[in-house]
Motif scaffolding. Structure first.
Motif, mmCIF file in Angstrom:
data_model
loop_
_atom_site.group_PDB
_atom_site.id
_atom_site.type_symbol
_atom_site.label_atom_id
_atom_site.label_comp_id
_atom_site.label_asym_id
_atom_site.label_seq_id
_atom_site.Cartn_x
_atom_site.Cartn_y
_atom_site.Cartn_z
ATOM 1 N N ARG A 35 0.820 -1.213 0.000
ATOM 2 C CA ARG A 35 0.000 0.000 0.000
ATOM 3 C C ARG A 35 0.858 1.269 0.000
ATOM 4 N NH1 ARG A 35 -5.501 1.509 -0.541
ATOM 5 N NH2 ARG A 35 -5.786 3.469 0.596
ATOM 6 N N LEU A 36 1.950 1.213 0.746
ATOM 7 C CA LEU A 36 2.768 2.414 0.931
ATOM 8 C C LEU A 36 4.000 2.440 0.027
ATOM 9 C CD1 LEU A 36 2.602 2.669 4.837
ATOM 10 C CD2 LEU A 36 1.199 3.874 3.146
ATOM 11 N N GLY A 37 4.184 1.390 -0.759
ATOM 12 C CA GLY A 37 5.336 1.349 -1.658
ATOM 13 C C GLY A 37 6.638 1.253 -0.902
ATOM 14 N N ALA A 38 6.652 0.456 0.178
ATOM 15 C CA ALA A 38 7.852 0.322 1.006
ATOM 16 C C ALA A 38 8.198 -1.149 1.132
ATOM 17 C CB ALA A 38 7.607 0.931 2.387
ATOM 18 N N THR A 39 9.342 -1.422 1.737
ATOM 19 C CA THR A 39 9.737 -2.803 1.977
ATOM 20 C C THR A 39 9.125 -3.272 3.294
ATOM 21 O OG1 THR A 39 11.732 -2.192 3.208
ATOM 22 C CG2 THR A 39 11.913 -2.365 0.794
ATOM 23 N N GLU A 40 9.047 -4.607 3.439
ATOM 24 C CA GLU A 40 8.511 -5.131 4.690
ATOM 25 C C GLU A 40 9.412 -4.787 5.874
ATOM 26 O OE1 GLU A 40 7.544 -9.269 4.458
ATOM 27 O OE2 GLU A 40 6.323 -9.046 2.643
ATOM 28 N N LYS A 41 10.725 -4.686 5.605
ATOM 29 C CA LYS A 41 11.657 -4.317 6.676
ATOM 30 C C LYS A 41 11.347 -2.911 7.193
ATOM 31 C CE LYS A 41 16.568 -3.756 7.731
ATOM 32 N NZ LYS A 41 17.960 -3.859 7.204
ATOM 33 N N GLN A 42 11.042 -2.005 6.268
ATOM 34 C CA GLN A 42 10.716 -0.640 6.662
ATOM 35 C C GLN A 42 9.423 -0.606 7.475
ATOM 36 O OE1 GLN A 42 10.815 0.994 2.619
ATOM 37 N NE2 GLN A 42 12.581 2.318 3.205
ATOM 38 N N ILE A 43 8.465 -1.435 7.068
ATOM 39 C CA ILE A 43 7.194 -1.490 7.797
ATOM 40 C C ILE A 43 7.425 -2.020 9.206
ATOM 41 C CG2 ILE A 43 4.910 -2.531 7.892
ATOM 42 C CD1 ILE A 43 5.200 -0.412 5.729
ATOM 43 N N ARG A 44 8.227 -3.098 9.351
ATOM 44 C CA ARG A 44 8.466 -3.659 10.689
ATOM 45 C C ARG A 44 9.201 -2.647 11.584
ATOM 46 N NH1 ARG A 44 9.275 -8.425 7.491
ATOM 47 N NH2 ARG A 44 7.675 -10.006 8.009
ATOM 48 N N GLN A 45 10.129 -1.902 11.009
ATOM 49 C CA GLN A 45 10.825 -0.880 11.797
ATOM 50 C C GLN A 45 9.850 0.201 12.285
ATOM 51 O OE1 GLN A 45 13.848 0.371 9.025
ATOM 52 N NE2 GLN A 45 15.371 -1.089 9.814
ATOM 53 N N ALA A 46 8.906 0.567 11.413
ATOM 54 C CA ALA A 46 7.902 1.560 11.800
ATOM 55 C C ALA A 46 7.003 1.007 12.886
ATOM 56 C CB ALA A 46 7.087 1.988 10.584
ATOM 57 N N LEU A 47 6.622 -0.284 12.768
ATOM 58 C CA LEU A 47 5.772 -0.898 13.784
ATOM 59 C C LEU A 47 6.500 -0.986 15.133
ATOM 60 C CD1 LEU A 47 4.122 -3.778 11.668
ATOM 61 C CD2 LEU A 47 3.100 -1.591 12.373
ATOM 62 N N ASP A 48 7.805 -1.266 15.071
ATOM 63 C CA ASP A 48 8.596 -1.302 16.313
ATOM 64 C C ASP A 48 8.606 0.078 16.989
ATOM 65 O OD1 ASP A 48 9.186 -3.958 15.993
ATOM 66 O OD2 ASP A 48 11.159 -3.609 15.063
ATOM 67 N N GLN A 49 8.692 1.118 16.173
ATOM 68 C CA GLN A 49 8.707 2.476 16.740
ATOM 69 C C GLN A 49 7.346 2.798 17.346
ATOM 70 O OE1 GLN A 49 9.265 5.797 14.033
ATOM 71 N NE2 GLN A 49 10.421 6.929 15.604
ATOM 72 N N LEU A 50 6.278 2.386 16.679
ATOM 73 C CA LEU A 50 4.941 2.614 17.220
ATOM 74 C C LEU A 50 4.760 1.867 18.539
ATOM 75 C CD1 LEU A 50 2.784 2.389 13.955
ATOM 76 C CD2 LEU A 50 3.252 4.433 15.322
ATOM 77 N N ALA A 51 5.337 0.667 18.610
ATOM 78 C CA ALA A 51 5.247 -0.098 19.853
ATOM 79 C C ALA A 51 6.040 0.586 20.965
ATOM 80 C CB ALA A 51 5.752 -1.523 19.627
ATOM 81 N N ASP A 52 7.220 1.098 20.619
ATOM 82 C CA ASP A 52 8.034 1.797 21.611
ATOM 83 C C ASP A 52 7.321 3.024 22.165
ATOM 84 O OD1 ASP A 52 10.045 -0.042 21.291
ATOM 85 O OD2 ASP A 52 11.180 1.169 19.845
ATOM 86 N N LEU A 53 6.488 3.657 21.317
ATOM 87 C CA LEU A 53 5.774 4.862 21.740
ATOM 88 C C LEU A 53 4.398 4.532 22.327
ATOM 89 C CD1 LEU A 53 6.624 7.180 18.697
ATOM 90 C CD2 LEU A 53 7.575 7.295 21.003
ATOM 91 N N ALA A 54 4.128 3.250 22.510
ATOM 92 C CA ALA A 54 2.861 2.783 23.093
ATOM 93 C C ALA A 54 1.660 3.160 22.232
ATOM 94 C CB ALA A 54 2.682 3.326 24.512
ATOM 95 N N LEU A 55 1.890 3.272 20.917
ATOM 96 C CA LEU A 55 0.784 3.502 19.996
ATOM 97 C C LEU A 55 0.304 2.193 19.373
ATOM 98 C CD1 LEU A 55 2.054 6.719 18.166
ATOM 99 C CD2 LEU A 55 0.251 6.557 19.891
#
Length: 326
Positions: A35-55
């Motif tokens: 959907r976002l035209g990104a790699t799965e690695k980039q998506i997982r890194q973003a999800l990790d950041q969201l988890a770190d921020l309790a989002l």
């Protein structure tokens, strides 16, 4: 319009992922990447950041993740950012106060280094002895008649002798009226006899001593040197005192020489008195500035009035100016 959330700790790409998941939180990593035209690695890194921020938190079943709504998650991040900002402001204010305190202390230290207040004649004489013993090259002094007491001369005799014996150059300016005091004449004769240089002028505006062109002693009260002095090391102030000394020295008369008399039969002291009279100075003020007695001033003024055919002292001063005497 998107609101950038970098101040809350989200990168631009992580914010994009967060917004996409708000549209449909059921999308998989693969779907988000497509959907976002990104790699799965980039998506997982973003999800990790969201988890770190309790989002992004684990759901109650423990089998997946749950996106935290903005009104809760982002508001919490904003509150934390505000708290951190307030703490940062507090730290900056404390740092500002610390800088001001350091600057104030430096200013006070500079003042302590450049100015030392000496209360009373005993403190002044003790400091003069210290400075005289440490003088390396030169000692200059302005000596009004009012400061030339017998005890002052007695205190300076030994110190001046020691300076001259070390090769320190000594130059002193006295008032012309010293000639009326046999003790001062004797002292001046002794001082020049051992190598000191002494000149006289009709008025000396203040008592001052300068050592090595670096430190000056000036009276707290020019009319009463017994009250104390201030030791000055400020280059600007010392330079001003030196300029005054050199100006007076250039116009002064060497000890042993008679004061020059001009074509009108006036010596520097008489001319100075005429200038004082022309500006309306009283006999008492002229007496102090010339370093002579009130009786002497009145006698000199009377002689001038007679010579100038003037009915008052002020008129004598004006008439002298009209004739070009001053």
């Amino acid at each position: 319009m998107w609101v950038l959330l970098a101040n809350l700790g989200l990168s631009e790409f992580t914010e994009t992922v967060y917004r996409a998941m708000l549209v449909d939180h059921t999308w998989s990593v693969q779907q988000l990447a497509e959907r976002l035209g990104a790699t799965e690695k980039q998506i997982r890194q973003a999800l990790d950041q969201l988890a770190d921020l309790a989002l992004l938190i684990e759901d109650n079943t423990g089998g997946g993740v749950q996106l935290v709504r903005p009104t809760i998650g982002l508001s919490a991040l904003l509150a934390r950012a505000e708290t951190e900002m307030l703490e940062r402001q507090r730290q900056l204010a404390a740092t500002r106060d610390a800088i001001a305190a350091i600057a104030l202390e430096q200013e006070r230290q500079t003042q302590r280094e450049n100015y030392l207040r000496l209360e009373g004649i005993d403190a002044v004489r003790a400091r003069i002895e210290e400075l005289t013993r440490s003088a390396r090259t030169e000692c200059l002094s302005l000596n009004p008649r009012s400061a030339q007491s017998p005890d002052a001369k007695a205190a300076s005799t030994r110190l001046n002798e020691q300076m001259l014996s070390r090769g320190v150059r000594l130059r002193a300016i006295y008032q012309e009226s010293y000639r009326n005091d046999p003790a001062l004449v004797s002292y001046a004769r002794w001082l020049t006899g051992i190598g000191g240089q002494l000149r006289t002028t009709s008025t000396v505006p203040m008592l001052a001593i300068v050592y090595d062109r670096e430190v000056a002693l000036l009276p707290l009260d020019p009319t009463n040197s017994r009250l104390g002095a201030v030791e000055v090391r400020s280059p600007g102030v010392v330079a001003a005192v030196l300029a005054l000394f050199e100006q007076l020295w250039a116009a002064a008369v060497s000890f042993g020489e008679s004061a020059p008399v001009d074509a009108n039969g006036l010596d520097p002291q008489i001319k100075q008195l005429l200038e004082l009279l022309a500006t309306g100075q009283t006999d008492e003020m002229a007496s102090r500035k010339l370093g002579v007695s009130l009786r002497t001033v009145r006698r000199m003024a009377a002689d001038l009035m007679e010579r100038l055919d003037a009915r008052s002292r002020f008129q004598a001063g004006l008439e002298a100016g009209r004739r070009g005497w001053i």
